[in-house]
Motif scaffolding. Structure first.
Motif, PDB file in Angstrom:
ATOM      1  N   UNK A  72       0.827  -1.207   0.000  1.00 51.87           N
ATOM      2  CA  UNK A  72       0.000   0.000   0.000  1.00 51.87           C
ATOM      3  C   UNK A  72       0.859   1.253   0.000  1.00 51.87           C
ATOM      4  N   UNK A  73       2.002   1.187   0.690  1.00 52.10           N
ATOM      5  CA  UNK A  73       2.815   2.378   0.920  1.00 52.10           C
ATOM      6  C   UNK A  73       3.850   2.618  -0.179  1.00 52.10           C
ATOM      7  N   UNK A  74       4.253   1.573  -0.898  1.00 53.54           N
ATOM      8  CA  UNK A  74       5.322   1.749  -1.887  1.00 53.54           C
ATOM      9  C   UNK A  74       4.806   1.677  -3.321  1.00 53.54           C
ATOM     10  N   UNK A  75       3.500   1.841  -3.507  1.00 54.49           N
ATOM     11  CA  UNK A  75       2.968   2.097  -4.833  1.00 54.49           C
ATOM     12  C   UNK A  75       2.523   0.915  -5.656  1.00 54.49           C
ATOM     13  N   UNK A  76       2.656  -0.308  -5.152  1.00 58.57           N
ATOM     14  CA  UNK A  76       2.321  -1.465  -5.985  1.00 58.57           C
ATOM     15  C   UNK A  76       0.813  -1.558  -6.244  1.00 58.57           C
ATOM     16  N   UNK A  77       0.006  -1.413  -5.204  1.00 56.78           N
ATOM     17  CA  UNK A  77      -1.440  -1.470  -5.406  1.00 56.78           C
ATOM     18  C   UNK A  77      -1.917  -0.269  -6.222  1.00 56.78           C
ATOM     19  N   UNK A  78      -1.288   0.900  -6.015  1.00 60.26           N
ATOM     20  CA  UNK A  78      -1.668   2.078  -6.794  1.00 60.26           C
ATOM     21  C   UNK A  78      -1.318   1.896  -8.268  1.00 60.26           C
ATOM     22  N   UNK A  79      -0.174   1.256  -8.544  1.00 57.80           N
ATOM     23  CA  UNK A  79       0.194   1.001  -9.928  1.00 57.80           C
ATOM     24  C   UNK A  79      -0.779   0.054 -10.617  1.00 57.80           C
ATOM     25  N   UNK A  80      -1.208  -0.981  -9.882  1.00 60.31           N
ATOM     26  CA  UNK A  80      -2.210  -1.889 -10.440  1.00 60.31           C
ATOM     27  C   UNK A  80      -3.511  -1.151 -10.705  1.00 60.31           C
ATOM     28  N   UNK A  81      -3.893  -0.271  -9.774  1.00 67.68           N
ATOM     29  CA  UNK A  81      -5.121   0.500  -9.943  1.00 67.68           C
ATOM     30  C   UNK A  81      -5.056   1.428 -11.140  1.00 67.68           C
ATOM     31  N   UNK A  82      -3.925   2.071 -11.346  1.00 70.97           N
ATOM     32  CA  UNK A  82      -3.780   2.970 -12.489  1.00 70.97           C
ATOM     33  C   UNK A  82      -3.918   2.220 -13.806  1.00 70.97           C
ATOM     34  N   UNK A  83      -3.331   1.038 -13.882  1.00 72.60           N
ATOM     35  CA  UNK A  83      -3.419   0.248 -15.115  1.00 72.60           C
ATOM     36  C   UNK A  83      -4.860  -0.170 -15.400  1.00 72.60           C
ATOM     37  N   UNK A  84      -5.573  -0.590 -14.354  1.00 75.05           N
ATOM     38  CA  UNK A  84      -6.966  -1.007 -14.548  1.00 75.05           C
ATOM     39  C   UNK A  84      -7.835   0.171 -14.960  1.00 75.05           C
ATOM     40  N   UNK A  85      -7.669   1.310 -14.293  1.00 78.51           N
ATOM     41  CA  UNK A  85      -8.470   2.490 -14.635  1.00 78.51           C
ATOM     42  C   UNK A  85      -8.156   2.959 -16.053  1.00 78.51           C
ATOM     43  N   UNK A  86      -6.882   2.926 -16.444  1.00 78.22           N
ATOM     44  CA  UNK A  86      -6.528   3.305 -17.812  1.00 78.22           C
ATOM     45  C   UNK A  86      -7.207   2.391 -18.826  1.00 78.22           C
ATOM     46  N   UNK A  87      -7.257   1.089 -18.515  1.00 81.02           N
ATOM     47  CA  UNK A  87      -7.916   0.162 -19.419  1.00 81.02           C
ATOM     48  C   UNK A  87      -9.407   0.421 -19.534  1.00 81.02           C
ATOM     49  N   UNK A  88     -10.053   0.743 -18.389  1.00 77.11           N
ATOM     50  CA  UNK A  88     -11.499   0.968 -18.391  1.00 77.11           C
ATOM     51  C   UNK A  88     -11.871   2.299 -19.030  1.00 77.11           C
ATOM     52  N   UNK A  89     -11.092   3.338 -18.732  1.00 77.08           N
ATOM     53  CA  UNK A  89     -11.449   4.686 -19.175  1.00 77.08           C
ATOM     54  C   UNK A  89     -11.004   4.949 -20.607  1.00 77.08           C
ATOM     55  N   UNK A  90      -9.797   4.517 -20.944  1.00 75.49           N
ATOM     56  CA  UNK A  90      -9.236   4.823 -22.259  1.00 75.49           C
ATOM     57  C   UNK A  90      -9.435   3.700 -23.273  1.00 75.49           C
ATOM     58  N   UNK A  91      -9.974   2.578 -22.816  1.00 71.11           N
ATOM     59  CA  UNK A  91     -10.211   1.477 -23.734  1.00 71.11           C
ATOM     60  C   UNK A  91      -8.956   0.746 -24.140  1.00 71.11           C
ATOM     61  N   UNK A  92      -7.961   0.719 -23.232  1.00 69.04           N
ATOM     62  CA  UNK A  92      -6.701   0.046 -23.542  1.00 69.04           C
ATOM     63  C   UNK A  92      -6.688  -1.422 -23.121  1.00 69.04           C
ATOM     64  N   UNK A  93      -7.824  -1.897 -22.663  1.00 65.54           N
ATOM     65  CA  UNK A  93      -7.813  -3.256 -22.121  1.00 65.54           C
ATOM     66  C   UNK A  93      -7.601  -4.316 -23.192  1.00 65.54           C
ATOM     67  N   UNK A  94      -8.054  -4.046 -24.418  1.00 62.31           N
ATOM     68  CA  UNK A  94      -7.876  -4.998 -25.538  1.00 62.31           C
ATOM     69  C   UNK A  94      -8.377  -6.391 -25.173  1.00 62.31           C
ATOM     70  N   UNK A  95      -9.446  -6.432 -24.360  1.00 58.57           N
ATOM     71  CA  UNK A  95     -10.007  -7.706 -23.950  1.00 58.57           C
ATOM     72  C   UNK A  95      -9.223  -8.434 -22.892  1.00 58.57           C
ATOM     73  N   UNK A  96      -8.243  -7.778 -22.254  1.00 61.55           N
ATOM     74  CA  UNK A  96      -7.412  -8.463 -21.268  1.00 61.55           C
ATOM     75  C   UNK A  96      -8.124  -8.673 -19.943  1.00 61.55           C
TER      76      UNK A  96
END
Length: 372
Positions: A131-155
């Motif tokens: 939580x403190x060193x950014x790993x969960x935040x990095x995962x969250x950013x990738x998921x939000x980018x996929x949902x919002x920008x359509x980068x998921x490509x079905x992943x």
């Protein structure tokens, strides 16, 4: 290197995490050094008893959670349905509808707890959690980018979360590298990367449409609602591979508690061990976050609770995982029953419960640093 002794004798393991001795333990709960050539080790009856109690408590809470829902089921009926016995309708509800959610909560809790124990032991800092060193935040950013920008490509969120956590870990490792890495630099760099990822997530949420923002927010809070076997299976496979690796790294991690110079003198490849721990911890947190979302504070709090219950000088790996499972399952039960007719995200409950623990750790660290 092995050691042989004529008879087992007590080993003082009463050192608390703060550096001051804990209250005296009954002789039955002290650690004993045992040697059966060519293997030697330390037996800790208190830790064994603690793991047994946590395991029983986790199983009871797991079954209790399966009784809750629109269709109430008795505790004994749930236990029978888990074995495939009883009314076919009850078996269908328990095994197909409720069991995947409970298993995701159980497995994610174990993964969060073990990952937090690995990072806190490696860095010798109770605040060093995913939580403190950014790993969960990095995962969250990738998921939000996929949902919002359509980068998921079905992943799907699982794969996006995994890629996000791995990319963040690589970034932290590279930025913290200076002829090797240290726990102190990993924490400092991780905090900076964490804020960077959080800012990127906020920007994406503001940029996205209402539907995408709602979908992303529901995942970002940490949620077990609607979990199916599609989320359960990859998480179970990941834990089957990564948990044994975590246990194998445990003994090497304990040498890092003595400091890099001493660990190197004892023959430990410090940087190789640190990299192996980083990859193992990232794998655990990535799959757990991808399945359940970034459930707050579990990876931070569970190892600290387990360490104080076990009275060891470092967070015990197995006890930390069981504590994490107990925290997630208990929080999910509270989230489902606190407001009648409403199922709150489990991350809200863990955040409310975990925030006081974080404040306590910060106050305690401040007092230790000031010599008070």
């Amino acid at each position: 290197m092995t050691e042989s002794f004529s008879a087992p004798h007590a080993v003082d393991s009463r050192q608390s995490g703060s550096g001051s001795p804990a209250p005296a333990l009954p002789s039955a709960f002290r650690a004993y050094r045992l040697a059966v050539p060519p293997v030697s080790g330390i037996a800790r009856p208190r830790l064994v008893v603690l793991c047994a109690v946590l395991g029983i408590g986790t199983f009871l809470l797991f079954c209790w959670g399966l009784t809750v829902g629109d269709y109430p089921i008795g505790f004994t009926d749930v236990v029978r349905a888990l074995g495939g016995a009883g009314d076919p309708g009850t078996v269908l509800v328990v095994q197909d509808l409720r069991l995947p959610r409970a298993l995701v909560g159980l497995l994610a809790g174990v993964a969060f707890g073990v990952s937090g124990a690995l990072f806190q032991t490696m860095t010798r800092n109770p605040l060093a959690s995913p939580d403190m060193i950014g790993l969960t935040q990095g995962a969250g950013t990738a998921v939000v980018a996929g949902l919002v920008l359509g980068w998921d490509a079905g992943l799907g969120t699982q794969t996006l979360g995994l890629f996000g956590a791995l990319a963040t870990a690589l970034l932290v490792h590279l930025l913290a590298w200076r002829r090797g890495t240290t726990g102190y630099r990993i924490i400092l760099v991780g905090i900076g990367v964490s804020w960077m990822c959080s800012s990127a997530t906020d920007y994406l949420m503001a940029k996205g449409g209402r539907f995408e923002a709602q979908a992303a927010l529901g995942w970002l809070v940490g949620n077990l609602n609607g979990r199916t076997w599609d989320e359960t299976r990859p998480l179970a496979v990941a834990l089957a591979l990564l948990l044994p690796a975590s246990l194998l790294l445990g003994r090497l991690l304990r040498t890092l508690q003595l400091g890099d110079d001493v660990a190197t003198g004892l023959g430990t490849r410090v940087q190789s061990v640190r990299l192996a721990v980083l990859l193992t911890g990232v794998g655990l947190i990535a799959f757990a976050t991808a399945a359940a979302g970034p459930v707050a504070f579990v990876a931070l709090a569970a190892p600290q609770i387990a360490q104080r219950l076990a009275r060891t000088a470092w967070p015990p790996t197995v006890a930390s995982g069981l504590t994490g499972a107990l925290v997630v399952l208990g929080s999910d039960l509270i989230a489902r029953t606190l407001v009648p007719g409403t199922e709150l995200p489990v991350g809200i409950v863990t955040g409310v419960l975990g925030a006081p623990i974080l404040l306590w750790l910060l106050v305690r660290a401040n007092r230790a640093g000031s010599g008070g």
